[in-house]
Design an enzyme around this catalytic site. Structure first.
Site, mmCIF file in Angstrom:
data_model
loop_
_atom_site.group_PDB
_atom_site.id
_atom_site.type_symbol
_atom_site.label_atom_id
_atom_site.label_comp_id
_atom_site.label_asym_id
_atom_site.label_seq_id
_atom_site.Cartn_x
_atom_site.Cartn_y
_atom_site.Cartn_z
ATOM 1 C CG ASN A 1 -1.674 1.250 1.206
ATOM 2 O OD1 ASN A 1 -1.631 1.863 1.005
ATOM 3 N ND2 ASN A 1 -1.753 1.700 2.771
ATOM 4 C CD1 TRP A 2 3.511 0.557 -2.886
ATOM 5 C CD2 TRP A 2 3.396 2.133 -4.692
ATOM 6 N NE1 TRP A 2 4.279 0.278 -3.634
ATOM 7 C CE2 TRP A 2 3.921 0.473 -4.760
ATOM 8 C CE3 TRP A 2 3.774 2.949 -5.909
ATOM 9 C CZ2 TRP A 2 4.920 0.116 -6.150
ATOM 10 C CZ3 TRP A 2 4.451 2.550 -6.663
ATOM 11 C CH2 TRP A 2 4.866 0.977 -7.112
ATOM 12 C CE LYS A 3 -0.217 3.375 4.774
ATOM 13 N NZ LYS A 3 -0.198 2.944 6.047
ATOM 14 C CG HIS B 1 -5.772 2.050 4.968
ATOM 15 N ND1 HIS B 1 -5.163 3.141 5.949
ATOM 16 C CD2 HIS B 1 -4.663 1.331 5.355
ATOM 17 C CE1 HIS B 1 -4.206 2.278 6.356
ATOM 18 N NE2 HIS B 1 -3.730 1.550 6.060
ATOM 19 C CD GLU C 1 -2.636 5.643 6.909
ATOM 20 O OE1 GLU C 1 -3.053 5.171 5.561
ATOM 21 O OE2 GLU C 1 -1.789 5.045 7.407
ATOM 22 C CD GLU D 1 -3.976 -2.617 7.709
ATOM 23 O OE1 GLU D 1 -2.133 -2.778 7.229
ATOM 24 O OE2 GLU D 1 -4.035 -1.911 6.922
ATOM 25 N N GLY E 1 2.321 1.688 11.205
ATOM 26 C CA GLY E 1 3.190 3.411 11.493
ATOM 27 C C GLY E 1 4.249 3.580 12.062
ATOM 28 C CB SER F 1 4.761 -2.172 12.320
ATOM 29 O OG SER F 1 4.089 -0.965 12.760
ATOM 30 N N GLY G 1 3.188 -0.871 4.118
ATOM 31 C CA GLY G 1 2.537 0.069 3.926
ATOM 32 C C GLY G 1 4.400 0.872 3.843
HETATM 33 P P1 PGA Z 1 2.931 0.291 8.022
HETATM 34 O O1 PGA Z 1 1.409 0.547 7.085
HETATM 35 O O2 PGA Z 1 3.490 -1.285 7.253
HETATM 36 O O3 PGA Z 1 3.842 1.688 6.987
HETATM 37 O O4 PGA Z 1 2.844 0.181 9.483
HETATM 38 C C1 PGA Z 1 0.613 -0.928 6.913
HETATM 39 C C2 PGA Z 1 -1.361 -0.212 6.501
HETATM 40 O O5 PGA Z 1 -0.788 0.936 6.823
HETATM 41 O O6 PGA Z 1 -2.069 -0.879 5.695
#
Ligand code: PGA
Length: 249
Positions: free
Chosen positions: A9-11, A97, A99, A167, A173, A211, A232
């Site tokens: 997931n490149w966000k 997600h 976010e 998640e 993150g 993470s 991510g």
């Molecule tokens: P992260 O994000 O690997 O940077 O913790 C995972 C995600 O939000 O899908």
């Protein structure tokens, strides 16, 4: 056991040049595997889905979006419809997600409608669920997952058109991850809850996200009912993402 899926997931990262370079690098590595033990999916930002799709074309790496609208078209400025993603060669789309839930006010019903739209466009919906830190501290992690599955997984979901990503919000993150025992407990619970809403729940891929790094991927991917990872930060560096994927084999 379903084959593992390693999803990036490149966000909101990567301009065209970086994204294409990253995608090409992964494509070359993946197509060089004689019998890859995993499926690999990249979900770039919408602006470069097309360019990334061209860069991985023929490599076997799969392409996905990060979100879609519940409608197929219409007056929804700035939104992206599932058929538009399919039109660019996407096979998957992430929905719900944390976010999106946190910063865009998405609630379970909206996530369910988006997943349904994805299914109707022929896409596999990667439906994200997971508890916040306060919910975990209050002993509600399993209950939150139950509630989100009941609310976010639409009718008509199957192992073919749906992937679940667990998640924990507090692990995204932050560099913190649940213990493998906690991951095992939640994933087993998710599998049991899925059996209420779909008949082929044993075959649904349940990804762990939050993470995931090369250094912890091996132990996380070995946990029962963990069928891959949604990554991510570490998906933005080809060596790191590749090392995570190789931890499956
Ligand atoms: P992260 O994000 O690997 O940077 O913790 C995972 C995600 O939000 O899908």
């Amino acid at each position: 056991m379903p084959r593992k899926l390693i999803a990036g997931n490149w966000k909101m990262n990567c301009l065209r040049t970086d994204g294409v370079a990253l995608a090409r690098d992964l494509g070359v590595r993946y197509s060089g595997e004689t019998e890859p033990a995993f499926d690999m999916l990249v979900c770039p930002p919408a602006t470069i889905v097309d360019a990334v799709g061209a860069a991985i074309s023929g490599s076997g790496v799969l392409l996905g979006g990060q979100d879609c609208h519940r409608a197929t078209k219409g007056a929804f400025t700035g939104d992206i419809a599932a058929p538009m993603l399919a039109d660019l060669g996407c096979t998957h789309v992430i929905v719900g997600h944390s976010e999106r839930r946190q910063y865009h006010g998405e609630i379970d019903l909206m996530v369910s409608e988006k997943a349904k739209a994805a299914h109707e466009a022929g896409l596999t919906a990667v439906i994200c669920i997971g508890e916040t830190e306060a919910e975990r501290d209050a002993g509600q992690a399993l209950a939150v997952c139950s509630r989100q599955i009941a609310g976010s997984v639409p009718e008509g979901s199957t192992a073919d058109n749906t992937v679940i990503a667990y998640e924990p919000v507090w692990a995204i993150g932050t560099g913190r991850t649940p213990t493998t025992a906690d991951v095992a407990e939640v994933h087993a619970h998710i599998r049991a809850e899925l059996s209420r809403v779909m008949s082929d729940s044993d075959d649904v891929r349940i990804l762990y996200g939050g993470s995931v790094k090369a250094s912890n991927a091996g132990e996380l991917m070995a946990v029962a009912n963990v069928d891959g990872a949604l990554v991510g930060g570490a998906s933005l560096v080809a060596d790191d993402f590749w090392a995570i994927a190789k931890a499956c084999s």
